[in-house]
Design an enzyme around this catalytic site. Structure first.
Site, PDB file in Angstrom:
ATOM      1  N   CYS A   2       1.462  -1.336   0.188  1.00  0.00           N
ATOM      2  CA  CYS A   2      -0.253   0.076   0.131  1.00  0.00           C
ATOM      3  C   CYS A   2       0.864   1.373  -0.275  1.00  0.00           C
ATOM      4  CB  CYS A   2      -0.541   0.388   1.226  1.00  0.00           C
ATOM      5  SG  CYS A   2      -2.570  -1.412   1.709  1.00  0.00           S
ATOM      6  N   ARG A  28       4.135  -0.016  -5.520  1.00  0.00           N
ATOM      7  CA  ARG A  28       3.754  -0.603  -3.666  1.00  0.00           C
ATOM      8  C   ARG A  28       2.100  -1.358  -4.155  1.00  0.00           C
ATOM      9  NH1 ARG A  28       7.016   1.689  -0.163  1.00  0.00           N
ATOM     10  NH2 ARG A  28       5.203   1.225   2.081  1.00  0.00           N
ATOM     11  N   TRP A  70      -3.155  -3.088  -1.592  1.00  0.00           N
ATOM     12  CA  TRP A  70      -2.575  -4.347  -1.403  1.00  0.00           C
ATOM     13  C   TRP A  70      -3.595  -4.866  -0.977  1.00  0.00           C
ATOM     14  CZ3 TRP A  70      -0.132  -8.121   0.715  1.00  0.00           C
ATOM     15  CH2 TRP A  70      -0.315  -9.146  -0.191  1.00  0.00           C
ATOM     16  N   ASN A  96      -1.210   1.829   5.993  1.00  0.00           N
ATOM     17  CA  ASN A  96      -0.517   0.489   5.242  1.00  0.00           C
ATOM     18  C   ASN A  96      -0.104   0.236   6.795  1.00  0.00           C
ATOM     19  OD1 ASN A  96       1.362  -0.336   4.135  1.00  0.00           O
ATOM     20  ND2 ASN A  96       2.837   1.285   3.824  1.00  0.00           N
ATOM     21  N   GLY A  97      -0.740  -0.778   6.342  1.00  0.00           N
ATOM     22  CA  GLY A  97       0.222  -2.011   7.140  1.00  0.00           C
ATOM     23  C   GLY A  97      -1.392  -2.790   7.881  1.00  0.00           C
ATOM     24  N   GLU A 456      16.795 -17.243  -9.465  1.00  0.00           N
ATOM     25  CA  GLU A 456      16.675 -15.842  -9.839  1.00  0.00           C
ATOM     26  C   GLU A 456      16.035 -15.805 -11.147  1.00  0.00           C
ATOM     27  OE1 GLU A 456      15.324 -13.464  -7.889  1.00  0.00           O
ATOM     28  OE2 GLU A 456      15.620 -12.075 -10.019  1.00  0.00           O
ATOM     29  N   LYS A 460      11.796 -14.936 -11.411  1.00  0.00           N
ATOM     30  CA  LYS A 460      11.316 -14.438 -12.377  1.00  0.00           C
ATOM     31  C   LYS A 460      10.518 -14.846 -12.989  1.00  0.00           C
ATOM     32  CE  LYS A 460      12.536 -10.785 -11.422  1.00  0.00           C
ATOM     33  NZ  LYS A 460      13.431 -11.122 -10.565  1.00  0.00           N
ATOM     34  N   GLU A 463       6.697 -14.967 -11.416  1.00  0.00           N
ATOM     35  CA  GLU A 463       5.483 -13.774 -11.205  1.00  0.00           C
ATOM     36  C   GLU A 463       5.586 -12.591 -12.650  1.00  0.00           C
ATOM     37  OE1 GLU A 463       8.359 -10.680  -8.965  1.00  0.00           O
ATOM     38  OE2 GLU A 463      10.768 -11.226  -9.563  1.00  0.00           O
ATOM     39  N   HIS A 479      17.162 -36.402  -7.376  1.00  0.00           N
ATOM     40  CA  HIS A 479      16.598 -36.863  -5.995  1.00  0.00           C
ATOM     41  C   HIS A 479      14.604 -36.614  -6.058  1.00  0.00           C
ATOM     42  CE1 HIS A 479      20.166 -38.223  -4.742  1.00  0.00           C
ATOM     43  NE2 HIS A 479      20.729 -36.486  -5.298  1.00  0.00           N
ATOM     44  N   LYS A 570       5.942  -4.219  -5.048  1.00  0.00           N
ATOM     45  CA  LYS A 570       7.481  -4.406  -4.898  1.00  0.00           C
ATOM     46  C   LYS A 570       7.605  -4.192  -3.522  1.00  0.00           C
ATOM     47  CE  LYS A 570      11.169  -2.231  -7.642  1.00  0.00           C
ATOM     48  NZ  LYS A 570      11.424  -3.463  -7.832  1.00  0.00           N
TER      49      LYS A 570
END
Ligand code: F6R
Length: 575
Positions: A2, A28, A70, A96-97, A456, A460, A463, A479, A570
């Site tokens: 947010c 955000r 968010w 926000n929170g 990494e 990518k 997402e 395995h 983000k």
């Protein structure tokens, strides 16, 4: 998560200007958007800011607050969008929170009518009830701070009074000093195009802000705060690129060069001090999340090569796996410097006496302020939700640190190598992306230097391209996971130099029908992508750049919302 922005000014501004400032924080969260003005105008809706801008009329005002969401508590609906008000509509709130004890707080209040499913709405009702009981707004906020559990950065805008109250715990909040007044926001990017002067809130602090003045309080007492000057390179324009992600991929040579230069000049002293801290520590632990964790894995590998043992742990599990003491150095790696899991891990480490250092992008972020020493990676703002250029510079910072312990790498050629890698391979990646457009699963395998790259690149792909991707240790694949390899399953095999074990792992998947896509700097392995580099940290950077481009172009082929992928934000400021 947010983003919140409040603006208060001696001169009128438009709600479009407010929303443009808010847009700089849209990374955000982008589930819903809304604003309220001091005149009592409230507009909110689901969806992103650009769409909202097209539907709302423009208003002129001198004080307003806004929010990009968010979702945590309550679905993505207009009712749950911020700002919120209480029954009497005395003021508006953005938050926000997460208010963890919102149900308990709600039980204390009587006769209130709730219109949303959010935890935020309780803040408005709670404060309104205290005001009704005769407390001032400030006293009511202090009571809230004393009783609330959880995390919050809150702006409160009274109707009809040109004033913004701002208070916070754990979630970030900053007061920007702009020529005509003030901006109060989740981070500096809301105003960094207009001013580089700001005051950063610490936990339990509250500010009362008018167009000409501000006062800070803690536990009811006025406190003095220092104005900080910060530097950011602001990059809003996409220029010739269709998405920020590809723009930021292409920015990597330039930002890499900027960092390499700075580590030899402005930040040399800090780098030396950080290496002293590493030398003094009995135990060195990196802590990070997501992409930054993958950079830290490389850090552990670089140090290992020099004979210095370090470890890294994903921030949200730090408390469950790591013990610290006064001889422990914890090095946080974070683009935003605000990731809640990292903050919590650092608080835990600090309680146990550990020393704290960090490698961050956003100046004066909470993690930087918690650190006794903080290196900056200097990429400027990264707007695409998925990290690209900040990962590369985190790895460069770690390489420079490991170099102090004898790691053999030429940092001066990194920028040029990244540029060549993009120039040489982008066209070929586009062709491969077309081929892989409809694939369901991709496996990526690496060892040592290339294992973090596998992880990494998989992140990518997940997402941005929404492909199920697994980045694994080459030795571990057999395995279990190898059972999933079928005819044609794409497996990206990352083979640095003479890694014949990785080559064997590649043969193993090929023998089961996999479509192996080989990335190597050794032509002996007939790679699909031949990287022109030695087998040091540069290999990891270049191979990741190929992974970034692959994710980007598959997502583009699929027509996905690349810069703002679904469900993500983000800056992850909730646990
Ligand atoms: C992925 C990504 C995230 C972040 C993670 C940590 O592309 O960007 O995985 O790396 O949320 O964020 P910071 O580095 O801000 O602590």
């Amino acid at each position: 998560m947010c983003g919140i922005v409040g603006m208060i000014s001696q001169e009128e501004f438009t709600t479009i200007e407010l929303l443009k400032a808010l847009k700089r924080l849209e990374y955000r969260g982008y589930d819903s958007v809304g604003y309220a003005t001091v005149e009592g105008i409230l507009q909110k809706d689901t969806g992103e800011i650009d769409g909202f801008l097209k539907t709302v009329p423009e208003h002129r005002t001198r004080a307003a607050i806004s929010h990009t969401r968010w979702a945590t508590h309550g679905g993505v609906t207009k009712e749950n969008a911020h700002p919120h008000a209480a029954c009497g509509n005395l003021f508006f709130i953005v938050h926000n929170g997460i208010i963890e004890n919102y149900e308990r707080l709600r039980d204390q209040l009587h006769g209130h009518n709730y219109v949303s499913e959010t935890d935020t709405e309780i803040i408005a009702h709670f404060i309104e009830e205290k005001i009704r009981n005769g407390l001032t707004v400030r006293e009511s906020i202090e009571t809230f701070i004393a009783e609330a559990k959880g995390t919050y950065a809150v702006l409160l805008l009274p109707r009809g009074e040109e004033k913004i109250y701002a208070f916070k715990k754990d979630s970030p909040l900053v007061l920007g000093i702009v020529p005509e007044g003030f901006v109060v926001s989740s981070d500096i990017y809301a105003f960094s195009d207009r001013s580089q002067k700001a005051i950063f809130f610490e936990d339990y602090e509250m500010a009362e802000v008018t167009a000409t003045d501000y006062m800070f309080f803690k536990h009811g007492m006025p406190i003095a705060k220092e104005i900080k000057e910060f530097k950011v390179t602001y990059t809003e324009i996409k220029k010739d690129f269709p998405h920020y992600m590809i723009k930021e991929i292409h920015e990597q040579p330039a930002v890499a060069e900027r960092l390499v230069t700075s580590l030899k000049t402005d930040q040399k002293h800090k780098l030396d001090r950080l290496s002293d801290l590493v030398r003094q520590a009995r135990k060195v632990v990196f802590v990070a999340a997501g992409t930054s964790y993958h950079a830290s894995l490389l850090g552990v590998h670089f140090f290992h090569e020099t004979g210095v043992e370090t470890q890294t742990i994903i921030a949200s599990e730090f408390r469950n796996y790591v013990t610290c003491d006064e001889d422990t150095l914890v090095v946080a790696i974070s683009q935003s410097g605000e990731t809640m899991d990292v903050l919590k891990a650092l608080k835990y480490a600090r309680e146990q006496g550990a020393r704290i250092a960090s490698i961050v992008n956003v100046p004066y972020s909470t993690i930087q302020r918690m650190s006794e020493l903080s290196l900056e990676i200097l990429t400027g703002q990264e707007i695409c939700v998925a990290s690209t250029k900040t990962y590369t510079n985190q790895v460069i910072a770690l390489l420079a640190l490991a170099q102090k312990f004898g790691y053999d790498v030429n940092l001066d050629t990194i920028s040029q190598r990244i540029k060549e890698c993009i120039d040489t391979h982008e066209g070929q990646v586009k062709i491969l992306a077309r081929e892989l457009r409809d694939c369901q699963d991709i496996y990526l395998i690496g060892r040592g230097l290339s294992y973090p790259v596998a992880r990494e690149s998989a992140l990518k792909l997940k997402e941005i391209a929404y492909v199920h991707a697994e980045g694994m240790m080459g030795g571990e694949l057999k395995h279990g996971t190898i059972a999933l390899i079928e005819d044609g399953t794409p497996v990206v095999c990352l083979i640095p130099d003479e890694d014949y074990e990785m080559e064997s792992n590649t043969r193993e998947v090929q023998a089961r029908g996999a479509r192996a896509i080989i990335i190597s700097n050794n032509s002996e392995f007939s790679p699909d992508f031949l990287l022109e580099t030695s087998s040091d940290g540069k290999f990891a950077i270049l191979a990741t750049v190929v992974g970034q481009m692959l994710a980007y172009y598959i997502a583009k082929e699929r027509g996905l919302p690349i810069d703002k992928p679904r469900n993500l934000a983000k800056s992850v400021t909730v646990e």
